[in-house]
Design an enzyme around this catalytic site. Structure first.
Site, PDB file in Angstrom:
ATOM      1  N   SER A  54     -12.561   6.055  -5.305  1.00 49.42           N
ATOM      2  CA  SER A  54     -13.181   5.079  -5.953  1.00 49.42           C
ATOM      3  C   SER A  54     -14.548   5.494  -6.641  1.00 49.42           C
ATOM      4  O   SER A  54     -14.760   6.822  -6.951  1.00 49.42           O
ATOM      5  CB  SER A  54     -13.028   3.483  -5.437  1.00 49.42           C
ATOM      6  OG  SER A  54     -13.430   2.751  -6.167  1.00 49.42           O
ATOM      7  N   ASP A  93      -2.858   0.701 -10.018  1.00 46.94           N
ATOM      8  CA  ASP A  93      -4.257   0.299  -9.766  1.00 46.94           C
ATOM      9  C   ASP A  93      -4.658  -0.746 -10.536  1.00 46.94           C
ATOM     10  O   ASP A  93      -4.545  -0.849 -11.808  1.00 46.94           O
ATOM     11  CB  ASP A  93      -5.005   1.492  -9.896  1.00 46.94           C
ATOM     12  CG  ASP A  93      -6.443   1.483  -9.251  1.00 46.94           C
ATOM     13  OD1 ASP A  93      -7.233   0.396  -9.352  1.00 46.94           O
ATOM     14  OD2 ASP A  93      -6.794   2.326  -8.731  1.00 46.94           O
ATOM     15  N   HIS A 113      -5.433  -0.782  -5.752  1.00 43.03           N
ATOM     16  CA  HIS A 113      -6.500   0.114  -5.635  1.00 43.03           C
ATOM     17  C   HIS A 113      -6.941   0.511  -4.302  1.00 43.03           C
ATOM     18  O   HIS A 113      -7.109   1.547  -3.897  1.00 43.03           O
ATOM     19  CB  HIS A 113      -7.494  -0.563  -6.549  1.00 43.03           C
ATOM     20  CG  HIS A 113      -8.884   0.370  -6.443  1.00 43.03           C
ATOM     21  ND1 HIS A 113      -9.320   1.427  -7.300  1.00 43.03           N
ATOM     22  CD2 HIS A 113     -10.202   0.033  -5.768  1.00 43.03           C
ATOM     23  CE1 HIS A 113     -10.251   1.921  -7.193  1.00 43.03           C
ATOM     24  NE2 HIS A 113     -10.851   1.229  -6.393  1.00 43.03           N
TER      25      HIS A 113
END
Length: 307
Positions: A172, A249, A277
């Site tokens: 991320s 996601d 996610h």
């Protein structure tokens, strides 16, 4: 009719005022929207039976130096000792992963990832950005940049690990941090073995524009983490890249990960995972481990043959 027109004008005025208020709030409190640190570390590698060395690493930013907390988890096997470890690049370590975590929580929330990497026979250095967990200071784009570089320098200088045996991995927001570190190192001629970008965006404004299409996100953005724009410099030095992303996601759209992969002109692989996610690497199960293991094997075998 006049009353209706007046009411519409009033409603538009109120709507515009509220919109401006939201824009001002986003501009003023942007860092709080980007970074969500947790101060309390509730678990350590010893809680999952892994030996580790807790570290304080100095991270210099502008004229200040902050102490950031890091954990070095060797590939030498299970244990609970927190004393300094011997040189890690022994027979049991395939290589070393410098792991850059996402924008929320702290080191205590990364134990599953550490366990997976340990299971693959890799040393792991994971760290908390400034303002996260026990680390001092406050987070920011330049701060995360210097934090990652300080950890790299510790691995190479203090631990004596060859850059050719270090894989940078970011999840991320951490993907943006890892990509920035890779580009900085490549510019200095000391690039790592490879880069892994998991659930990572092309840039933070690209994500913001998807989540808030009714706000001038690109105009307001002070934190950019422009990963896509760094890729040409990494391709020029032939850095192997693994992009990992899930079609499910909900925060970072799958096509942003696809864009990173499609744009990159160097050696590359793409691993499609399943789930949300924050859970994709767990919900995918053995396929995640196997995909990561295959990339590590190809990368580190190649580096060993070149050395």
């Amino acid at each position: 009719m006049h009353t209706l027109l007046t009411l519409l004008q009033w409603l538009l005025g109120v709507g515009a005022a509220l919109w401006l208020l939201v824009v001002a709030g986003m501009a003023l409190f942007q860092s709080r929207l980007v970074y969500h640190p947790s101060a309390t570390v509730t678990a350590t590698p010893s809680d999952i039976g892994l030996a580790y060395e807790p570290l304080w690493i100095d991270s210099a930013h502008q004229e200040t130096t902050q102490r950031i907390r890091a954990w070095f988890v060797p590939a030498s096997g299970p244990g609970t000792s927190a004393s300094p470890m011997p040189a890690p690049e022994g027979n049991l370590a395939r290589g070393t992963v410098l792991f850059c975590h996402g924008n929320a929580g702290n080191l205590g929330h990364r134990l599953e990832t550490i366990q997976i990497l340990h299971r693959l026979g890799l040393n792991v250095l994971a760290f908390d950005y400034q303002g996260y967990g026990e680390s001092s200071g406050h987070p920011g784009e330049e701060q995360t940049r210097t934090d990652a570089l300080a950890c790299w320098d510790w691995l190479v200088t203090e631990r004596g690990i060859s850059p050719k045996r270090i894989i940078l991995m970011g999840r991320s927001l951490g993907g943006g941090v890892a990509a920035r570190l890779a580009a900085d190192l490549a510019a200095q001629g000391r690039q790592p073995a490879a880069l892994v970008l998991e659930s990572t965006f092309t840039s933070l404004p690209d994500v913001g524009a998807r989540l808030y299409p009714w706000l001038p996100v690109r105009l307001l953005a002070r934190h950019t983490y422009g990963t896509l724009e760094l890729l040409p410099s990494l391709a020029r030095v032939g850095l192997p890249l693994l992009v990992i992303h899930s079609p499910e996601d909900e925060l970072v759209p799958f096509d942003l990960g696809q864009s990173l992969y499609a744009t990159y002109q160097g050696p590359k692989d793409f691993l499609t995972i399943q789930g949300s996610h924050n859970q994709g690497y767990l919900l995918t199960g053995p396929a995640y481990d196997q995909g990561l293991d295959a990339f590590v094997s190809r990368t580190l075998t190649s580096e060993r043959n070149d050395s």
